[in-house]
Design a protein around this motif. Structure first.
Motif, PDB file in Angstrom:
ATOM      1  N   GLY A   1       0.754  -1.059  -0.040  1.00  0.00           N
ATOM      2  CA  GLY A   1      -0.005  -0.065  -0.110  1.00  0.00           C
ATOM      3  C   GLY A   1       0.910   1.114   0.145  1.00  0.00           C
ATOM      4  O   GLY A   1       0.597   2.043  -0.781  1.00  0.00           O
ATOM      5  N   ALA A   2       1.806   1.065   0.840  1.00  0.00           N
ATOM      6  CA  ALA A   2       2.692   2.438   1.036  1.00  0.00           C
ATOM      7  C   ALA A   2       3.653   2.621  -0.418  1.00  0.00           C
ATOM      8  O   ALA A   2       3.612   3.840  -0.824  1.00  0.00           O
ATOM      9  N   ILE A   3       3.923   1.542  -1.052  1.00  0.00           N
ATOM     10  CA  ILE A   3       4.730   2.004  -2.485  1.00  0.00           C
ATOM     11  C   ILE A   3       3.496   2.552  -3.276  1.00  0.00           C
ATOM     12  O   ILE A   3       3.897   3.524  -4.036  1.00  0.00           O
TER      13      ILE A   3
ATOM     14  N   VAL B   1       5.227  10.958  12.659  1.00  0.00           N
ATOM     15  CA  VAL B   1       4.340  10.503  11.659  1.00  0.00           C
ATOM     16  C   VAL B   1       3.074   9.538  12.063  1.00  0.00           C
ATOM     17  O   VAL B   1       2.142   9.611  11.676  1.00  0.00           O
ATOM     18  N   GLY B   2       3.559   8.481  12.916  1.00  0.00           N
ATOM     19  CA  GLY B   2       2.746   7.571  13.607  1.00  0.00           C
ATOM     20  C   GLY B   2       1.538   8.116  14.433  1.00  0.00           C
ATOM     21  O   GLY B   2       0.545   7.985  14.271  1.00  0.00           O
ATOM     22  N   LEU B   3       2.174   9.327  15.266  1.00  0.00           N
ATOM     23  CA  LEU B   3       1.240   9.864  15.748  1.00  0.00           C
ATOM     24  C   LEU B   3       0.224  10.683  15.008  1.00  0.00           C
ATOM     25  O   LEU B   3      -0.957  10.600  15.426  1.00  0.00           O
ATOM     26  N   PHE B   4       0.637  11.128  14.013  1.00  0.00           N
ATOM     27  CA  PHE B   4      -0.389  12.182  13.176  1.00  0.00           C
ATOM     28  C   PHE B   4      -1.357  11.191  12.533  1.00  0.00           C
ATOM     29  O   PHE B   4      -2.484  11.272  12.516  1.00  0.00           O
TER      30      PHE B   4
ATOM     31  N   ALA C   1      -3.906   2.085   7.527  1.00  0.00           N
ATOM     32  CA  ALA C   1      -3.142   3.192   8.356  1.00  0.00           C
ATOM     33  C   ALA C   1      -1.602   3.247   8.246  1.00  0.00           C
ATOM     34  O   ALA C   1      -1.044   4.322   8.233  1.00  0.00           O
ATOM     35  N   GLY C   2      -1.335   1.873   8.325  1.00  0.00           N
ATOM     36  CA  GLY C   2      -0.036   1.646   8.416  1.00  0.00           C
ATOM     37  C   GLY C   2       0.680   2.103   7.004  1.00  0.00           C
ATOM     38  O   GLY C   2       1.773   2.518   7.020  1.00  0.00           O
ATOM     39  N   SER C   3      -0.058   1.596   5.908  1.00  0.00           N
ATOM     40  CA  SER C   3       0.508   2.108   4.760  1.00  0.00           C
ATOM     41  C   SER C   3       0.783   3.758   4.614  1.00  0.00           C
ATOM     42  O   SER C   3       1.634   4.108   4.087  1.00  0.00           O
ATOM     43  N   VAL C   4      -0.400   4.579   5.051  1.00  0.00           N
ATOM     44  CA  VAL C   4      -0.457   5.878   4.996  1.00  0.00           C
ATOM     45  C   VAL C   4       0.727   6.394   5.687  1.00  0.00           C
ATOM     46  O   VAL C   4       1.406   7.319   5.256  1.00  0.00           O
ATOM     47  N   ALA C   5       1.089   5.850   6.894  1.00  0.00           N
ATOM     48  CA  ALA C   5       2.352   6.349   7.545  1.00  0.00           C
ATOM     49  C   ALA C   5       3.537   6.148   6.911  1.00  0.00           C
ATOM     50  O   ALA C   5       4.470   7.097   6.831  1.00  0.00           O
ATOM     51  N   ILE C   6       3.472   4.919   6.592  1.00  0.00           N
ATOM     52  CA  ILE C   6       4.904   4.448   5.932  1.00  0.00           C
ATOM     53  C   ILE C   6       5.082   5.372   4.598  1.00  0.00           C
ATOM     54  O   ILE C   6       6.195   5.817   4.297  1.00  0.00           O
ATOM     55  N   ALA C   7       4.097   5.573   3.796  1.00  0.00           N
ATOM     56  CA  ALA C   7       3.948   6.441   2.614  1.00  0.00           C
ATOM     57  C   ALA C   7       4.390   7.643   2.741  1.00  0.00           C
ATOM     58  O   ALA C   7       5.207   8.301   2.150  1.00  0.00           O
TER      59      ALA C   7
ATOM     60  N   SER D   1       3.195   6.241  -2.230  1.00  0.00           N
ATOM     61  CA  SER D   1       4.288   7.291  -2.313  1.00  0.00           C
ATOM     62  C   SER D   1       5.143   7.232  -3.560  1.00  0.00           C
ATOM     63  O   SER D   1       5.460   8.266  -3.895  1.00  0.00           O
ATOM     64  N   VAL D   2       5.009   5.972  -4.280  1.00  0.00           N
ATOM     65  CA  VAL D   2       5.929   6.007  -5.575  1.00  0.00           C
ATOM     66  C   VAL D   2       5.265   6.905  -6.615  1.00  0.00           C
ATOM     67  O   VAL D   2       5.988   7.949  -7.153  1.00  0.00           O
ATOM     68  N   PRO D   3       3.838   6.808  -7.033  1.00  0.00           N
ATOM     69  CA  PRO D   3       3.597   7.522  -7.935  1.00  0.00           C
ATOM     70  C   PRO D   3       3.507   9.115  -7.432  1.00  0.00           C
ATOM     71  O   PRO D   3       3.648  10.195  -8.313  1.00  0.00           O
TER      72      PRO D   3
END
Lengths: 281, 313
Positions: free
Chosen positions: B99-101, B147-150, B170-176, B104-106
């Motif tokens: 999800g994060a890729i 970022v995690g807190l946000f 939610a994890g994907s969003v944070a890592i992204a 974040s990549v595009p």
């Protein structure tokens, strides 16, 4: 005033302007500015069909800038603007409803440094064809690529390695590849910005021969530092020089524009004579 | 050793009467000593810097290798003490990273394309590009727990947030968010490396800007772009703090992406290492080793692609 030269300094290639050749470009009072700096001022000249027109002059005289006006490459430079009349076949090249993309499909360009794409030889030539107005079938595309490479005198050298990189070729071959790429889309005019300045004399001679052949089919405008080249290949020559105005701003101006044979043997302007006889520039 | 006048290396002049190259003048002697000293100090400093790195590799390998076998990747952590593996973590990490890729990549690539290809055209564009560059630099330095807190406050928490609870999305969003500035900045540098002469060649053939970007700039920069994205993935895959606050962790396989607490390898390491029995601790080392290998493979792959990119011209 110019006195004329006792003996021509440069062998003339024998090309002469054609009587009554149709006008392709009509420039009237053209100024080019970069920001507030008026870099080229008041250029007026006609460029004729299927002739080779050479623009010569010392560095900073604006010859490349004028060339780039003719296919609107100056549009890509932030802050650059063109005023005055630039008509292409009677229509204003900078008209509000003229699409610069359409302009560049009709008026191709070859650059100073050979700049093939990091793609195969085939893909380099096919590049402009793949998004052109004609939907080409695979075999039509093959034919057009072969035709373009043939007219650029490169086909025999590359026909067995169309899939290898364009960067694997020698400098002169790369420049002919760029010419093939430009003529593949069947333009009306090909502009060449010092096309031989990065090449050795043998490669230069090949490109010059090629120009003669291409002039049967296209209108060519070349910028060159090399006066002998202008004398050898062109029908008409425009001599530009760098001038300084009353405020001390350097800018380019057209000094003299005439048949090549006349420019190199009987120049009308002293500055032209000084330049072609090697007294400055 | 035969020493005659002509081969004597201490001779001050050559046969032709010129000063010998072997005569040391002024501070030449002191300079040579200083040079040796500086070289020695720098070599020692480098060796000291490498020691912890080697120790980490050694320790992770020594303690983790025992846990690595097929079952480690295909079974969940058991409620009893022996055997079992980190399947939940690997799947969870794959979910989160996938999800994060995709996010974040595009987005990072689009940002870089804007800054390099479009932002330079107008004054307003250049200002916006400078602003984007400033914020991506700031984002690179933000502690990941922030970022995690946000994301916790925004998506997970029901007090003030959307109240979705812990989930892989939610994890994907944070890592992204952590990966985005890395992708954007590295892509920007790669796009800048593409020479303008190729862009001009394309425009001169009547290509539009979008076509030039898609068919000339992006293919030319592709290996470099892939390198940057891989380094961002390597960075993101090891993140732990933001995951505690977004996916919470799970030792059992969770198939849902949008609902329910999800596992991740770093979180299983975090919990496993604090267990009171040997098997749990060994699994943690095994998890660490597999994560280390994943990152190593990505970095090596990125380097290899990067070297291909440099050979392009």
């Amino acid at each position: 005033m110019a006195t004329g030269l006792a003996t021509p300094l440069t062998p003339h290639g024998g090309r002469r302007p054609t009587e009554g050749a149709p006008v392709v470009f009509e420039l009237g009072g053209v100024n080019v500015s970069y920001g507030t700096h008026r870099a080229v001022r008041d250029v007026s000249m006609d460029i004729h069909e299927r002739e080779i027109t050479a623009l010569i002059g010392p560095s900073g005289c604006g010859k490349s800038t004028v060339l780039r006006c003719l296919n609107r490459m100056n549009d890509l430079v932030p802050g650059a603007s063109v005023s005055g009349k630039v008509a292409y076949r009677g229509a204003d090249l900078y008209g509000a409803d003229v699409d610069s993309i359409e302009v560049r499909r009709r008026i191709g360009m070859v650059f100073q440094k050979p700049n093939p794409f990091p793609k195969s030889i085939y893909d380099n030539v096919a590049y402009g064809l793949r998004f052109g107005p004609d939907r080409l079938s695979r075999s039509d595309l093959d034919d057009r690529v072969e035709a373009a490479l043939t007219s650029a005198a490169l086909w025999d050298e590359v026909k067995d390695k169309l899939n290898s990189s364009g960067h694997a070729l020698s400098g002169g071959q790369q420049q002919r590849l760029c010419i093939a790429r430009a003529v593949a889309v069947r333009p009306d005019v090909v502009l060449m910005d010092e096309p031989c300045s990065a090449l050795d004399p043998i490669a230069t001679a090949k490109i010059e021969d090629l120009m003669q052949k291409l002039a049967d089919e296209f209108t060519l405008v070349i910028v060159t530092h090399n006066m002998q080249q202008a004398a050898r290949v062109s029908d008409r020559t425009a001599f530009f020089t760098a001038d300084t105005d009353s405020e001390g701003v350097r800018h380019g101006r057209l000094v003299e524009y005439d048949a090549t044979e006349k420019i190199f043997n009987r120049p009308a302007d002293q500055r032209t004579e000084d330049y072609i006889s090697g007294r400055f520039g | 050793m035969s020493t005659t006048d002509t081969t004597d290396t201490t001779a001050k002049t050559t046969e032709t009467g010129h000063r010998s190259l072997l005569v040391k003048q002024g501070n030449a002697g002191a300079r040579a000593v200083k040079n040796r000293f500086a070289t020695g100090v720098l070599t020692a400093a480098m060796a000291i810097a490498v020691v912890p790195l080697l120790l980490i590799i050694w320790e992770v390998t020594r303690r983790g290798i025992g846990a690595i076998h097929w079952d480690f990747f295909t079974t969940d952590e058991p409620s009893y003490r022996q055997e079992g593996g980190y399947r939940a973590g690997f799947v969870g990490t794959a979910y989160v990273m996938g999800g994060a890729i995709l996010m974040s990549v595009p987005l990072g690539l689009a940002t870089a394309i804007y800054v390099v290809e479009y932002g330079r055209e107008t004054r307003a564009g250049r200002r916006l590009s400078d602003l984007i560059r400033f914020f991506t630099d700031v984002m690179t330095g933000i502690p990941s727990i922030f970022v995690g807190l946000f994301v916790y406050g925004f998506l997970v928490s029901s007090t003030g947030g959307l109240g979705q609870g812990f989930n892989a999305f939610a994890g994907s969003v944070a890592i992204a968010i952590i990966m985005l500035p890395i992708v954007a900045r590295s892509s920007e540098e790669m796009l800048k490396l593409v020479p303008d002469e190729w862009r001009n060649a394309s425009y001169a053939l009547g290509a539009s800007k979008s076509r030039t970007v898609l068919t000339t700039v992006l293919p030319a920069a592709a290996p470099g772009l892939a390198t940057g994205s891989m380094l961002a993935v390597a960075r993101g895959a090891g993140e732990t703090a933001p995951l505690i606050m977004t996916i919470l962790g799970s030792q059992y396989l969770v198939s849902s992406y949008f609902e329910g607490a999800q596992g991740a390898v770093p979180l299983q390491i975090y919990r496993g290492a604090r267990q009171q029995f040997e098997a749990g601790i060994e699994r943690a080392w095994g998890g660490a080793l597999s994560l280390f290998l994943l990152v190593l493979i990505l970095v090596v792959l990125a380097r290899w692609l990067g070297s291909k990119a440099n050979k392009l011209k």
